[in-house]
Scaffold this active site. Structure first.
Site, PDB file in Angstrom:
ATOM      1  N   GLY A 161       0.816  -1.206   0.000  1.00 31.78           N
ATOM      2  CA  GLY A 161       0.000   0.000   0.000  1.00 31.78           C
ATOM      3  C   GLY A 161       0.850   1.257   0.000  1.00 31.78           C
ATOM      4  N   CYS A 162       0.187   2.395  -0.161  1.00 32.83           N
ATOM      5  CA  CYS A 162       0.924   3.660  -0.282  1.00 32.83           C
ATOM      6  C   CYS A 162       1.585   4.066   1.039  1.00 32.83           C
ATOM      7  CB  CYS A 162       0.003   4.764  -0.795  1.00 32.83           C
ATOM      8  SG  CYS A 162      -1.514   4.990   0.157  1.00 32.83           S
ATOM      9  N   TYR A 163       0.831   4.098   2.124  1.00 30.92           N
ATOM     10  CA  TYR A 163       1.432   4.446   3.416  1.00 30.92           C
ATOM     11  C   TYR A 163       2.540   3.453   3.811  1.00 30.92           C
ATOM     12  CZ  TYR A 163      -2.030   8.075   4.724  1.00 30.92           C
ATOM     13  OH  TYR A 163      -2.788   9.212   4.811  1.00 30.92           O
TER      14      TYR A 163
END
Length: 359
Positions: A161-163
């Site tokens: 994921g991005c985070y």
């Protein structure tokens, strides 16, 4: 390196991550974009939905059950969680390699997925064989996927994921090198642009709410927490606080880590930078900045690069590691293409931008 062209499709192509995939794939030297799906936009030409592609492509959206997906070598799933569970097994059974941008196959333990996502995991057997898609930290598993793909075996890659991407690229070297206290909490404060919430609007992402506003959300309960802990091999230690900023694109994660007492006295900021650069040697998309320099989202937007800044606070014995990425590129679509490049035996950086929009 392969010299063949791969036929690829994108499921969920009208969303923000999906349309970023289209931007990258249309310009890719080895991937031929053949199928783009969106149930809501089926029958609509790509250029009508996104005029940025006027004169560039004559593709039109089809539905997610388009049988043409089975004719692809690689299919990207840019879909919400649980949607990949419904589609990935069937594509794999038809011999199609799947690059999944959703959360469905990221977590090693299906029980952890069910706890955090409140949904049953319907194909836990795939978790045993899938590759985790964060190339800078899990190169070995992706290399095995490339070997399998070269033998004609369909592969599943679960992209980070991005985070977790920005956070882990900033924090993982220090943890893996043994610089961090083994039990202290790892404090993550991260800020994302509004596209990180997806295309479907909500009260928090409505212009009138998000503009000129900054807020934390899902504090102590964000679903990316167990993924970050899994990547960092730090179960039960991550305190993750995400924030929404009035940006379209960009994500900045600031990670505060207590240094191990036996190493803290001997470390300098320059030494840590040197160690990080050695850790990421040969990785084209990670840039470790000079000691004292802090990364900015504006310096990476439009690129697949993660810029890392490091600061040593000798007074409190902590290391502050900062990672900046474009949440739609390195945080989603670009990372997916990077993983597909590796699995298909292509140059890792093929078709991916390494420089951001300067202004």
């Amino acid at each position: 390196m392969s010299e063949m062209t791969y036929r690829v499709g994108v499921v969920g192509a009208a969303g923000y991550a999906g349309i970023e995939l289209i931007r990258l794939l249309i310009a890719h030297p080895e991937f031929e974009l053949a199928v783009i799906t969106s149930n809501a936009d089926a029958g609509t030409p790509l250029a009508a939905a996104y005029p940025a592609f006027t004169g560039v492509s004559d593709l039109a959206f089809t539905t997610h059950d388009d049988p043409a997906l089975a004719t692809c070598d690689v299919v990207f799933l840019a879909v919400p969680h649980t949607a990949a569970l419904a589609q990935a097994p069937g594509l794999l059974a038809q011999g199609v390699t799947v690059i999944d941008l959703s959360a469905d196959y990221r977590l090693d333990d299906p029980a952890v997925f069910e706890q955090w996502y409140a949904a049953a995991h319907t194909s836990p057997e795939l978790l045993v064989t899938r590759a985790f898609g964060l190339p800078e930290l899990f190169a070995e598993r992706l290399a095995r996927a490339a070997e399998g793909h070269a033998k004609g075996e369909a592969q599943l890659v679960a992209c980070a994921g991005c985070y977790p991407t920005a956070t882990s690229l900033a924090a993982a070297p220090a943890l893996r090198m043994g610089l961090v206290d083994a039990v202290a909490p790892i404090v993550v404060d991260a800020i994302s642009g509004v596209t990180g919430a997806g295309k479907t609007p909500g009260a928090r992402t409505h212009f009138c709410h998000a503009d000129e506003n900054l807020e934390a959300y899902n504090v102590c309960r964000h679903r990316h927490t167990p993924e970050i802990e899994q990547i960092l091999a730090a179960p039960g230690r991550v305190v993750f606080t995400p924030h929404l900023a009035p940006l379209r694109r960009g994500l900045l994660s600031t990670v505060t880590m207590v240094l191990a007492k036996d190493v803290a006295a001997d470390l300098t900021a320059a030494n840590i930078v040197e160690r990080y650069r050695a850790f990421y040697a040969g990785r084209p998309f990670v840039q470790v900045l000079d000691a004292g320099a802090c990364p900015q989202t504006a310096s990476v937007v439009g690129s697949n690069v993660c810029q890392i800044g490091l600061a040593l606070d000798a007074r409190t014995g902590v290391l502050v590691a900062m990672g900046a990425i474009d949440n739609l590129c390195k945080g989603a679509a670009g990372q997916a293409v990077q993983c597909a490049n590796i699995v298909c035996g292509l140059a890792e950086s093929a078709g991916l931008p390494t420089s951001a929009l300067p202004v």
